[in-house]
Design an enzyme around this catalytic site. Structure first.
Site: not given
Ligand code: ADP
Ligand code: TRP
Length: 347
Positions: A117, A214, A217
């Site tokens: 980040k 990965k 968002k």
């Molecule tokens: P982002 O990384 O998109 O900001 P969040 O941190 O809000 O997403 O994640 C919310 C949930 O979704 C967490 O449990 C996270 O581990 C899961 N998650 C986020 N991105 C992925 C991904 N690409 N594949 C699988 N699980 C994910």
């Protein structure tokens, strides 16, 4: 006597639309775990965590209620799970502070998500070099970003959670949570349960535009959002980065793009990868991608419709969070009192 069910908890930040990674790595699993009836389930909106990102206070209530609408549309049910808002329960912040005092700074510095980040936020700095005039420019980032995993540990430990369903990117944070639980217990007496992660078969869905990274968002172009209309997501799938060659085969090293779509398809259809490969043997990428679009449509069309209906019922959504937060607070307040006793904060 009936044994109490093990506690299961997870949170999601209200920072934007949920994507297929969030759904297949987390939300879909939340619903299945809830419906299994085997756990006492808590799911919450991690709005305190979301303050570590750039945000507009005017948008926060909307983002929070939207996320709750996602939860409900996907099948979380306030009659079966406690659904709550993190910031309504001061015990989360209190316990985070207390845990800070036993957290080595070195452990936090090692966290991959923190490092990623930081780098994502300071591309200019990376370009120019992390050091400017001998000063490490990363030192200007907010301390909340650094301390994020300690608040997450507090979220989990307050509820004596045994299980935490999350995507792979959160494993390191859970490991820290376990370390802190052990350390606190050893120093002050057995107080906390050591939680275990629960992963799905798709703990790391990759970006559509850059399948080596990965889906996240923070990079919306590579995301497939769960509330997207067909006309919005179809072009994304049809133009998703695939690879030279024409076989629909799983090979994450040589064919990361196709492998990612195979994984998504298999998870949506609840079948194994070899079965998907068999189904598309001799078929073109275009045929395969069209079927992926169909599978996405089938999975999300109902959720999309329910969400549309729910987002207009803001009072109802607020009420759900209020009631859930009351229930969660009862548990959290008891625990924080126990913690304070252990620490001698009782005079
Ligand atoms: P982002 O990384 O998109 O900001 P969040 O941190 O809000 O997403 O994640 C919310 C949930 O979704 C967490 O449990 C996270 O581990 C899961 N998650 C986020 N991105 C992925 C991904 N690409 N594949 C699988 N699980 C994910
Ligand atoms: N850190 C998680 C994420 O970025 C969200 C989260 C906050 C969480 N507290 C939690 C997840 C406690 C599980 C348990 O997705």
């Amino acid at each position: 006597m009936l044994m109490p069910k093990p506690v299961l908890i997870s949170g999601v930040q209200p920072t934007g639309r949920l994507h297929v990674g969030n759904y297949l790595g987390a939300l879909k699993n939340f619903v299945e775990l809830q419906n299994s009836g085997k756990y006492s389930c808590y799911f919450f909106i991690a709005d305190l965590h979301s303050l570590t990102e750039d945000f507009d206070p005017k948008e926060k209530p909307e983002q929070t209620l939207n996320l709750l609408a996602d939860f409900l549309a996907a099948g979380l049910d306030p009659k079966k799970s406690v659904l709550f808002l993190q910031s309504r329960i001061p015990a989360h912040s209190e316990l985070a502070w207390i845990l800070n005092t036993i957290t080595p700074i070195g452990e936090l510095r090692r966290m991959t998500q923190y490092k990623e980040k930081l780098l994502a936020r300071v591309p200019a700095i990376v370009e120019k070099g992390i050091l400017q005039d001998g000063v490490d420019m990363r030192e200007f980032e907010n301390a909340g970003l650094f301390d994020y995993p300690v608040l997450m540990a507090a979220d989990i430990l307050l509820y004596d959670a045994k299980f935490v369903p999350v995507g792979e990117d959160q494993l390191q944070h859970l490991e820290l949570t376990r370390t802190l639980a052990r350390k606190f217990n050893a120093k002050f007496g057995k107080t906390f349960v050591e939680p275990q992660p629960l992963l799905t078969k798709t703990p790391r869905v990759m970006s559509l535009s850059n399948p080596e990274k990965k889906m996240s968002k923070s990079e919306p172009t590579g995301c497939l959002f769960i509330d997207e209309e067909d006309a919005e997501f179809q072009p994304k799938i049809m133009s998703a980065v695939t690879d030279s060659g024409s076989d629909v085969k799983y090979d994450p090293d040589k064919k990361p793009g196709v492998s990612n779509l195979l994984t998504i398809y298999a998870a949506l259809k609840d079948i194994d990868i070899p079965e998907v490969e068999g189904r598309f043997k001799g078929k073109s990428y275009v045929e395969f991608k069209s079927d992926v679009c169909q599978a996405i449509h089938n999975e999300f069309v109902g959720i999309r419709m329910k969400k549309k209906e729910l987002v207009s019922k803001r009072e109802f959504l607020r009420q759900v969070l209020l009631e859930g937060s009351k229930k969660a607070a009862e548990i959290a307040n008891k625990k924080i009192e126990e913690v304070k006793k252990r620490l001698g904060l009782t005079a």
